[in-house]
Design a protein around this motif. Structure first.
Motif, PDB file in Angstrom:
ATOM      1  N   ALA A 231       0.704  -0.787   0.655  1.00  0.00           N
ATOM      2  CA  ALA A 231      -0.088   0.247  -0.427  1.00  0.00           C
ATOM      3  C   ALA A 231       0.790   1.216   0.080  1.00  0.00           C
ATOM      4  CB  ALA A 231      -0.917   0.002   1.110  1.00  0.00           C
ATOM      5  N   ASP A 232       1.728   0.824   0.842  1.00  0.00           N
ATOM      6  CA  ASP A 232       2.545   2.269   0.113  1.00  0.00           C
ATOM      7  C   ASP A 232       3.654   2.769  -1.512  1.00  0.00           C
ATOM      8  OD1 ASP A 232       3.134   2.605   3.222  1.00  0.00           O
ATOM      9  OD2 ASP A 232       5.177   1.393   3.694  1.00  0.00           O
ATOM     10  N   PHE A 233       3.045   1.593  -2.305  1.00  0.00           N
ATOM     11  CA  PHE A 233       3.410   2.597  -3.466  1.00  0.00           C
ATOM     12  C   PHE A 233       1.833   2.701  -3.704  1.00  0.00           C
ATOM     13  CE2 PHE A 233       7.668   0.264  -3.323  1.00  0.00           C
ATOM     14  CZ  PHE A 233       8.038   0.749  -4.104  1.00  0.00           C
ATOM     15  N   LEU A 234       1.225   1.829  -3.203  1.00  0.00           N
ATOM     16  CA  LEU A 234       0.066   2.589  -4.392  1.00  0.00           C
ATOM     17  C   LEU A 234      -1.309   3.354  -3.449  1.00  0.00           C
ATOM     18  CD1 LEU A 234      -1.527  -1.334  -5.550  1.00  0.00           C
ATOM     19  CD2 LEU A 234       0.100   0.404  -6.711  1.00  0.00           C
ATOM     20  N   PHE A 235      -1.142   3.318  -2.341  1.00  0.00           N
ATOM     21  CA  PHE A 235      -1.938   4.319  -1.524  1.00  0.00           C
ATOM     22  C   PHE A 235      -1.680   4.694  -0.418  1.00  0.00           C
ATOM     23  CE2 PHE A 235      -4.498   1.202  -3.729  1.00  0.00           C
ATOM     24  CZ  PHE A 235      -5.756   2.098  -4.718  1.00  0.00           C
ATOM     25  N   PRO A 236      -0.435   5.055  -0.579  1.00  0.00           N
ATOM     26  CA  PRO A 236       0.484   5.948   0.323  1.00  0.00           C
ATOM     27  C   PRO A 236      -0.240   6.350   1.598  1.00  0.00           C
ATOM     28  CG  PRO A 236       1.105   7.229  -1.300  1.00  0.00           C
ATOM     29  CD  PRO A 236       0.267   6.217  -2.088  1.00  0.00           C
ATOM     30  N   SER A 237      -1.290   7.121   1.385  1.00  0.00           N
ATOM     31  CA  SER A 237      -2.184   8.279   2.249  1.00  0.00           C
ATOM     32  C   SER A 237      -2.452   7.392   3.718  1.00  0.00           C
ATOM     33  CB  SER A 237      -2.984   8.862   1.586  1.00  0.00           C
ATOM     34  OG  SER A 237      -2.491  10.068   1.095  1.00  0.00           O
ATOM     35  N   THR A 238      -3.055   6.079   3.108  1.00  0.00           N
ATOM     36  CA  THR A 238      -3.546   4.565   4.039  1.00  0.00           C
ATOM     37  C   THR A 238      -2.682   4.685   4.932  1.00  0.00           C
ATOM     38  OG1 THR A 238      -3.433   2.697   2.450  1.00  0.00           O
ATOM     39  CG2 THR A 238      -5.089   4.313   2.180  1.00  0.00           C
ATOM     40  N   SER A 239      -0.915   4.562   4.741  1.00  0.00           N
ATOM     41  CA  SER A 239       0.041   4.273   5.924  1.00  0.00           C
ATOM     42  C   SER A 239      -0.214   5.063   7.162  1.00  0.00           C
ATOM     43  CB  SER A 239       1.178   4.622   5.452  1.00  0.00           C
ATOM     44  OG  SER A 239       0.975   3.906   3.547  1.00  0.00           O
ATOM     45  N   SER A 240      -0.637   4.181   7.638  1.00  0.00           N
ATOM     46  CA  SER A 240      -0.947   5.637   9.501  1.00  0.00           C
ATOM     47  C   SER A 240       0.576   5.363   9.494  1.00  0.00           C
ATOM     48  CB  SER A 240      -1.329   4.097  10.047  1.00  0.00           C
ATOM     49  OG  SER A 240      -0.300   2.467  10.844  1.00  0.00           O
ATOM     50  N   LYS A 241       1.391   5.180   9.274  1.00  0.00           N
ATOM     51  CA  LYS A 241       2.783   6.514   9.831  1.00  0.00           C
ATOM     52  C   LYS A 241       3.452   6.835   9.050  1.00  0.00           C
ATOM     53  CE  LYS A 241       7.778   5.277  12.224  1.00  0.00           C
ATOM     54  NZ  LYS A 241       8.546   3.940  12.606  1.00  0.00           N
ATOM     55  N   ARG A 242       3.880   9.040   9.440  1.00  0.00           N
ATOM     56  CA  ARG A 242       4.294   9.376   8.324  1.00  0.00           C
ATOM     57  C   ARG A 242       5.666   9.103   8.871  1.00  0.00           C
ATOM     58  NH1 ARG A 242       0.551  13.523   6.922  1.00  0.00           N
ATOM     59  NH2 ARG A 242       2.574  14.715   6.308  1.00  0.00           N
ATOM     60  N   ARG A 243       6.246   8.998   7.831  1.00  0.00           N
ATOM     61  CA  ARG A 243       7.646   9.043   7.933  1.00  0.00           C
ATOM     62  C   ARG A 243       9.096  10.686   7.664  1.00  0.00           C
ATOM     63  NH1 ARG A 243       9.203   7.745   1.500  1.00  0.00           N
ATOM     64  NH2 ARG A 243       9.053  10.000   0.384  1.00  0.00           N
ATOM     65  N   CYS A 244       9.885  10.453   8.318  1.00  0.00           N
ATOM     66  CA  CYS A 244      10.679  11.989   8.498  1.00  0.00           C
ATOM     67  C   CYS A 244      12.468  10.561   8.114  1.00  0.00           C
ATOM     68  CB  CYS A 244      10.402  12.333   9.873  1.00  0.00           C
ATOM     69  SG  CYS A 244      12.191  13.766  10.576  1.00  0.00           S
ATOM     70  N   ILE A 245      12.390  11.791   6.946  1.00  0.00           N
ATOM     71  CA  ILE A 245      13.693  11.234   6.423  1.00  0.00           C
ATOM     72  C   ILE A 245      14.930  12.326   7.045  1.00  0.00           C
ATOM     73  CG2 ILE A 245      15.213  11.308   4.393  1.00  0.00           C
ATOM     74  CD1 ILE A 245      12.826  10.779   2.974  1.00  0.00           C
ATOM     75  N   LYS A 246      16.321  11.795   7.466  1.00  0.00           N
ATOM     76  CA  LYS A 246      17.094  11.945   7.824  1.00  0.00           C
ATOM     77  C   LYS A 246      18.018  12.433   7.193  1.00  0.00           C
ATOM     78  CE  LYS A 246      16.804   9.833  12.551  1.00  0.00           C
ATOM     79  NZ  LYS A 246      17.128   9.146  14.057  1.00  0.00           N
ATOM     80  N   THR A 247      18.632  13.737   7.202  1.00  0.00           N
ATOM     81  CA  THR A 247      19.788  13.434   5.905  1.00  0.00           C
ATOM     82  C   THR A 247      20.878  14.150   6.362  1.00  0.00           C
ATOM     83  OG1 THR A 247      18.861  16.408   6.045  1.00  0.00           O
ATOM     84  CG2 THR A 247      17.082  14.766   4.828  1.00  0.00           C
ATOM     85  N   ASN A 248      22.110  14.004   4.879  1.00  0.00           N
ATOM     86  CA  ASN A 248      23.134  15.276   5.970  1.00  0.00           C
ATOM     87  C   ASN A 248      23.660  15.962   4.865  1.00  0.00           C
ATOM     88  OD1 ASN A 248      23.920  12.816   7.874  1.00  0.00           O
ATOM     89  ND2 ASN A 248      23.828  11.292   5.978  1.00  0.00           N
ATOM     90  N   ALA A 249      24.165  16.721   4.488  1.00  0.00           N
ATOM     91  CA  ALA A 249      24.558  17.592   4.107  1.00  0.00           C
ATOM     92  C   ALA A 249      25.352  17.498   2.803  1.00  0.00           C
ATOM     93  CB  ALA A 249      26.001  18.861   4.538  1.00  0.00           C
ATOM     94  N   LEU A 250      24.876  18.053   1.824  1.00  0.00           N
ATOM     95  CA  LEU A 250      25.396  17.588   0.354  1.00  0.00           C
ATOM     96  C   LEU A 250      26.487  18.478  -1.163  1.00  0.00           C
ATOM     97  CD1 LEU A 250      24.267  15.882  -2.078  1.00  0.00           C
ATOM     98  CD2 LEU A 250      22.845  17.823  -3.039  1.00  0.00           C
ATOM     99  N   VAL A 251      27.350  17.372  -1.168  1.00  0.00           N
ATOM    100  CA  VAL A 251      28.390  18.546  -1.482  1.00  0.00           C
ATOM    101  C   VAL A 251      28.458  18.357  -3.179  1.00  0.00           C
ATOM    102  CG1 VAL A 251      30.771  18.621  -2.383  1.00  0.00           C
ATOM    103  CG2 VAL A 251      29.762  18.329   0.447  1.00  0.00           C
TER     104      VAL A 251
END
Length: 975
Positions: free
Chosen positions: A375-395
């Motif tokens: 469902a994360d691919f086809l109907f992502p709004s039905t996923s109960s958990k919202r993600r929070c992406i951790k990022t690193n500085a980009l060169v």
């Protein structure tokens, strides 16, 4: 439009005493211009400049055209010819009348004759004797190209008769493009039955190959076909809709709808009694009208059936001919050798078209496999958990990146898998650059990664590969780690030589290498459709760590699923880059489009809460445009992107033609020209030779300035025939380097100067395009793409009276007018606008309504009285007020206090759609002193109470003083 006064209801005059008429459409006036007198006519008036073969007569620009009008009194009584008037000449004052034949420019008329010649716009009263014929000459002085029109109005006896006049004014280029073959749909027979046939010669590389995962046949279920052919919608679509459980069945049904429509479309293209020509290499070629516009859609490897037209016996076996090459409107075929030996170039053949089902079968396979995705691919709004992406500085590797580009790449690098990440890239914002940078970062810093990059077309996929290779200073690529996957149907010579080394081919035929070879590539670049070959070779699910889909707004959801459904696991990072505001999927079935096949996967994701909210963990919108001049960017930013786009290109890099632009600070020019849209032979595509000539004139002026080269210019037209006419004309003038194409061919591309030829000059043809989604006058996405390809200058050539039928084009037209950058024919009437840019519009019942509820304003944007936002003004079409019971007429207003009690019913008379003024100027009615008077003062306007707001006292709503005298009308209303 009247032809014989009051002879019949259909021929009754609607002009009367008006001196102005709107846009005259020659297609709408054909019946008038082909008028033939009958015995009942009391007065017979000839048609000046009568149509020839259903089209206006033609004259060279600069010449004076003259035609004789005869007015015959067929009665036995004298009759008064009160007057002859010329109305609505376009261009203004181009037509004149005279009682003498005008002296010819090449004649030897003596000086006395020339001096005695008089012409005017009106002939005064005279008497016609019984049986008398009066001769009147109508002249037209031409200065510019285009359609000239006028109405000649005859007030004779007790009748009013009109004659509508059209002349097409051309130059040598336009004349050279005149069709020699009148358009005809041609006679179509029932297709011949194909049960047994003589096989043709397949193109090389089309031989059977055994894949690890074979593509099933996916025959159309008979019950589904029966439902659709009886105009019923299957339950899986109409009632159940798109659900997680019924995902595959829903989209498979839509694809069936599309396939059945393609079958039907192909049948309509069957041709009878057509010829073929011998070509070198043992080929036969055949012209297929409309082919270049994908009507029909034929590609390398498809086949047709043909047999001699003289063979009426259905038992005669037809020959199968395979398509080896497609060039514009021509296909190159190979049949059985016997067919070639018996062929003569004069032979006539009946031809039946088929289409190759392989791409449709790939769609069935993709949506079937997609049901296994989470469902994360086809109907992502039905996923109960919202993600929070951790990022690193980009060169950055490929150069400087802006804030939005950097953020999107950091998010992609930090992503751990589904749902997909979206890069919303409006025109010129660098979404392909962003994809390339992300791929470079993954390749350089994630050694175990495997990347698949897909684009909707071969040219777009090649472009991505070129951009990757340009960055070899920042990244050291190993050649054996990059692979460009091509379909075997792609001609070998279609690919640039410098890219061949990244491909796999045998005997100049592209192929997909076996699985063991595919495993070694770290970057694979393909089209959406060709990505199906990876599954066919058994590339495993999860093999690719990242899948990038460029121009994802152009692909249907089943097409997008081809690279996703068989290759993704939950951990696969999927990135979609595109713009749902630009060109969408091409869908032939209207009902399939209505139920969702015309909506891209990317667009559907944007409808979900996660993406619609603009959450940076799911989507980044690129806002900085590095392509367009700020003035070119202004309107598309306002119409499609909430005015958020920022023009960031260095102002010093723009080039311009000082001689062409009337406003040096405004790089958009609108040339208004009323031409004639035509078709020829049995080709359904449209062209406008007047616009072709104008395009060539603009090109010459641009190049003459010295700053602009041929390769800096791009020309966009919505119809293939217009594209071909422009191309051939430029080639004949030794200007072959100017790119000419449709909007689709310019998607993702840019040119310093873009010239747009809109082609359409007929209202009913414009409506046909709207219904059938042709052209771009009513297609918002094509409009968006067309006007955002230009870097430094945009030139639009079209008929403003047709353009203004679409709100977006209308705004472009008046945007140019407001910036003193309009040239050409007379303009249509401008809509009334408001302080907040809302406007009046007229519906089919000729009633005027207000889009919003602001204070209404005149063209100069002055406010028309405080409190007027509480009024709604409705216009009725030539309707009298009638009695009180019908229109709820109020009591006579005799005291100011009465306004508060009855004003919600008050109707105010106003004529001619103009501002209030004195009686003589605006035809103000007599003071209303009695209720009965309302019926006599028929009105074009009524004013009613709006939003249930009470009128209150005069100061609150600025109510005028009671009308007690005729003079008060001009003082009582503020304007």
């Amino acid at each position: 439009m009247s032809t014989v006064g009051y002879g019949s209801d259909d021929e009754r005059s609607f002009i009367g005493g008006k001196a102005e008429i709107g846009f005259l459409d020659f297609e709408e006036e054909k019946s008038v211009c082909s008028y033939i007198a009958n015995e009942e006519d009391k007065y017979v008036i000839s048609v000046p400049f009568a149509f020839v073969d259903g089209k206006p007569q033609s004259v060279f620009v600069g010449e004076t055209a003259v035609d004789l009008i005869t007015i015959k009194n067929t009665t036995r009584q004298c009759v008064d010819l009160w007057s002859v008037h010329i109305f609505a000449s376009n261009p203004a004052d181009s037509f004149t009348l005279s009682l003498m034949e005008p002296p010819s420019a090449n004649s030897n008329s003596n000086i006395d004759t020339v001096q005695s010649f008089l012409e005017s716009f009106t002939l005064e009263e005279r008497v016609l004797q019984p049986g008398q014929t009066l001769k009147v000459w109508l002249s037209c002085k031409t200065k510019e190209m285009g359609m000239y029109s006028s109405v000649v109005y005859f007030d004779i006896g007790d009748e009013n008769i009109e004659r509508v006049v059209f002349l097409l004014v051309e130059d040598k280029i336009s004349k050279s493009l005149t069709s020699q073959r009148p358009y005809s749909k041609g006679m179509r027979k029932n297709k011949f039955v194909v049960e047994n046939f003589v096989p043709g010669q397949r193109p090389a590389g089309k031989t059977y190959r055994k894949y690890a995962n074979r593509l099933p046949k996916y025959e159309i279920p008979s019950e589904t076909r029966d439902l659709l052919e009886s105009n019923r919608v299957p339950q899986a679509v109409e009632k159940e809709g798109l659900t997680r459980k019924g995902y595959a069945e829903y989209f498979k049904t839509l694809v069936v709808m599309e396939e059945i429509q393609l079958e039907e479309d192909m049948r309509t293209y069957d041709m009878n009694s057509v010829t073929m020509r011998k070509r070198s290499g043992w080929f036969l070629s055949m012209e297929v009208p409309g082919l270049a516009e994908r009507r029909p859609s034929l590609v390398h490897g498809d086949y047709i059936f043909a047999k001699l037209a003289s063979e009426h016996d259905n038992n005669t076996r037809p020959y199968q001919g395979f398509i080896h090459r497609v060039e514009a409107d021509e296909i190159y075929l190979k049949f059985d050798p016997e067919f070639h030996l018996c062929h003569r170039d004069g032979n006539l053949y009946d031809v039946h078209f088929t289409y190759n089902r392989i791409n449709m079968r790939r769609l069935y396979q993709a949506v079937e496999a997609a049901e296994k995705l989470g469902a994360d691919f086809l109907f992502p709004s039905t996923s109960s958990k919202r993600r929070c992406i951790k990022t690193n500085a980009l060169v950055p590797i490929s150069g400087t990146l802006n804030v939005e580009q950097t953020r999107s790449i950091e998010m992609i690098l930090g992503s751990k898998g589904a749902p997909p990440y979206l890069i919303h890239g409006p025109p010129g914002t660098g979404k392909t650059k962003t994809i390339v940078e992300a791929v470079l970062q993954i390749y350089k810093h994630h050694k175990n990664s495997r990347v698949l990059v897909c684009a909707p077309s071969n040219s777009a996929a090649d472009y991505i590969l070129e951009k990757l290779l340009e960055q070899q200073q920042g990244v050291e690529f190993r050649e054996n780690e990059i692979f460009r996957l091509n379909a075997s149907a792609r001609p070998y010579e279609d690919l640039k030589p410098e890219l061949i080394r990244f491909c796999f081919f045998d005997d100049l035929i592209f192929k997909c290498p076996p699985n063991i070879a595919l495993m070694h590539y770290r970057i694979v670049i393909s089209t959406y459709m060709s990505a199906s070959l990876l599954y066919a070779e058994d590339v495993s699910r999860g093999h690719f760590s990242h899948i990038f889909l460029d121009e994802a707004g152009q692909a249907s959801e089943p097409e997008t699923m081809i690279p996703i459904s068989h290759l993704c696991r939950k951990e696969t990072v999927v990135v979609l880059a595109g713009d749902p505001m630009q060109l969408g999927p091409v869908v032939f079935s209207k009902i399939a489009e209505q139920y969702g096949l015309g909506k891209s996967y990317m667009e559907r994701l944007f409808e979900s809460e996660l993406y619609a909210s603009g959450d940076a963990n799911y989507v980044t919108t690129l806002l900085r445009n590095y392509r367009c001049h700020p003035e070119i960017l202004y309107l598309p930013s306002k119409l499609f992107y909430n005015g958020e786009l920022v023009a960031c290109r260095d102002q010093t890099t723009f080039i311009a033609s000082e001689d062409l632009l009337p406003n040096k600070e405004f790089p958009i020019l609108f040339f208004g020209i009323q031409g004639c849209d035509e078709r020829e032979g049995n080709n359904p595509s449209w062209f406008n030779r007047i616009e072709v000539s104008k395009v060539v004139e603009v090109v010459k002026r641009l190049i003459a300035g010295g700053n602009i080269r041929d390769e800096d210019i791009g020309i966009i037209a919505p119809y293939r025939q217009q594209v071909l006419k422009i191309k051939r004309t430029l080639e004949s003038l030794d200007m072959p380097d100017i790119k000419v194409g449709s909007v689709e061919q310019f998607q993702g591309q840019e040119k310093e100067v873009i010239i747009v030829s809109t082609v359409r000059s007929t209202i009913k043809h414009n409506e046909f395009d709207r219904v059938h989604c042709l052209g771009f006058l009513s297609n918002r996405r094509r409009f968006n793409v067309a006007i955002t390809r230009a870097i430094s200058m945009l030139v639009i050539i079209g008929n403003p009276h047709i353009i203004c039928k679409d709100d977006r084009w209308s705004q472009m037209l008046w945007h140019c007018v407001d910036n003193s950058s309009y040239q050409g024919c007379t303009l249509p009437e401008r809509p009334v606008t408001y302080n907040d840019n809302t406007r009046w519009h007229q519906n089919d019942n000729a009633e005027w309504h207000q889009d919003y509820n602001p204070g209404w304003c005149q063209d100069d944007n002055t406010r028309c009285g405080e409190g007027s936002s509480q009024l709604e003004i409705t216009k009725y079409d030539n309707v009298g007020w009638g009695d009180e019971s019908q229109f709820d007429i109020p009591k006579t207003v005799t005291d100011e206090a009465d306004w508060g009690e009855i004003s919600s019913q008050l109707k105010i008379t106003k004529h001619d759609n103009v501002g209030w003024g004195d009686e003589s100027q605006f035809d103000i009615p007599k003071p209303i002193k009695d209720e009965a008077d309302w019926g006599d003062n028929s009105s074009q306007l009524k004013i009613t109470k709006h939003d249930n707001v009470g009128w209150g006292d005069e100061s609150q709503f600025d109510i005028p003083k009671p009308v007690t005298d005729e003079a008060d009308w001009s003082d009582g209303w503020k304007s």
